[in-house]
Design an enzyme around this catalytic site. Structure first.
Site, short mmCIF file in Angstrom:
data_model
loop_
_atom_site.label_atom_id
_atom_site.label_comp_id
_atom_site.label_asym_id
_atom_site.label_seq_id
_atom_site.Cartn_x
_atom_site.Cartn_y
_atom_site.Cartn_z
N GLU A 40 0.82 10.96 4.16
CA GLU A 40 0.58 9.51 4.22
C GLU A 40 1.93 8.82 4.24
O GLU A 40 2.68 8.89 3.27
CB GLU A 40 -0.25 9.08 3.00
CG GLU A 40 -0.46 7.58 2.92
CD GLU A 40 -1.10 7.14 1.60
OE1 GLU A 40 -1.89 7.91 1.01
OE2 GLU A 40 -0.78 6.03 1.15
N ARG A 44 5.37 0.38 3.75
CA ARG A 44 6.14 -0.49 2.85
C ARG A 44 7.56 -0.71 3.31
O ARG A 44 8.27 -1.53 2.77
CB ARG A 44 6.20 0.15 1.45
CG ARG A 44 4.90 0.04 0.72
CD ARG A 44 5.01 0.77 -0.60
NE ARG A 44 3.87 1.61 -0.77
CZ ARG A 44 3.71 2.49 -1.76
NH1 ARG A 44 4.66 2.63 -2.65
NH2 ARG A 44 2.63 3.21 -1.83
N LYS A 128 -9.93 5.67 -2.48
CA LYS A 128 -8.68 5.86 -3.21
C LYS A 128 -8.83 5.27 -4.61
O LYS A 128 -9.51 4.25 -4.78
CB LYS A 128 -7.56 5.15 -2.44
CG LYS A 128 -6.21 5.14 -3.14
CD LYS A 128 -5.11 4.84 -2.14
CE LYS A 128 -3.80 4.54 -2.84
NZ LYS A 128 -2.63 5.00 -2.09
C1 3PG Z 1 0.59 5.29 -3.37
O1 3PG Z 1 0.85 4.49 -2.48
O2 3PG Z 1 -0.42 5.97 -3.36
C2 3PG Z 1 1.51 5.36 -4.54
O3 3PG Z 1 2.69 4.69 -4.35
C3 3PG Z 1 1.77 6.72 -5.06
O4 3PG Z 1 2.13 6.56 -6.37
P1 3PG Z 1 3.25 7.45 -7.05
O5 3PG Z 1 4.57 6.92 -6.54
O6 3PG Z 1 3.10 7.21 -8.53
O7 3PG Z 1 3.02 8.86 -6.66
#
Ligand code: 3PG
Length: 205
Positions: A40, A44, A128
């Site tokens: 994924e 961002r 999710k």
């Molecule tokens: C996401 O977009 O799913 C999160 O940013 C993942 O979170 P993490 O950085 O705590 O793994």
């Protein structure tokens, strides 16, 4: 095809925040070689869309998806770039309409029973859970599985190699995701050896 069908059998999805699209192909190959078949790439950063384009074109065995998809207008962009699925921390009616129109496998987010039911009504059996640890984590998922067993989740947010097994042990968890596999610091340093090691450990979960 639904995201639940597309991602069947995939248990761990690296979430990557990429600043330099030139690193995308090496990153995708590193993860694939370690045994991880889906990625994924979040929208961002300005490089996110181009990273998706390059992975889709140059690493066809890697199932590339777009993350942090928040606006209807982004749906056409990610489909054109070659994303095979999309992920959102939540959802909005306009966003889901755009996803339906594009026929894009999609994983919208839900952290309450009402949100989960609304998404089930629209056909999203895979949802999710973000931020997973902050919104109740494993105890929340155990709790919601009793009254709404038809929902499946992809928890992300605060997942680590240490707490991952507790999530993966739940019937209600189809897969987990997180940035711990390709940390920003390792990506910035082009430390693909460390990413390979983290990815192998993730693939063995
Ligand atoms: C996401 O977009 O799913 C999160 O940013 C993942 O979170 P993490 O950085 O705590 O793994």
């Amino acid at each position: 095809m639904s995201a639940a069908e597309l991602l069947r059998g995939i248990r761990v999805v690296p979430v990557v925040v990429i600043d330099d699209a030139d690193k995308a192909v090496t990153l995708a190959n590193t993860l694939l070689d370690a045994g991880l078949r889906a990625i994924e790439v979040t929208l961002r950063t300005p490089a996110g869309l181009e990273a998706i384009r390059r992975i889709a074109a140059e690493v066809p065995d890697m199932m590339v998806g777009a993350g942090s998809v928040r606006r209807a207008a982004q749906v056409g962009e990610i489909v054109s770039a070659g994303a095979r699925f999309g992920v959102c921390p939540g959802s909005s009616p306009a966003l889901l309409d755009a996803v339906d129109e594009a026929g894009l496998p999609f994983i919208p987010g839900a952290i309450t029973p009402s949100e989960t039911l609304a998404l089930l009504e629209r056909g999203y059996s895979l949802q999710k859970l973000f931020p997973a640890e902050l919104s109740g984590g494993v105890p929340y998922l155990k709790g919601i599985a009793a009254p709404i067993p038809e929902a499946q989740f992809m928890p992300t947010g605060g997942i680590t190699v240490e707490n991952a097994p507790a999530y993966l042990a739940l019937d209600t968890v189809a897969c987990i995701g997180g940035t711990w596999i390709a940390p920003a610091s390792a990506l910035a340093a082009s430390d693909f050896a460390s990413i390979a090691e983290l990815a192998r450990a993730a693939a063995a979960l």
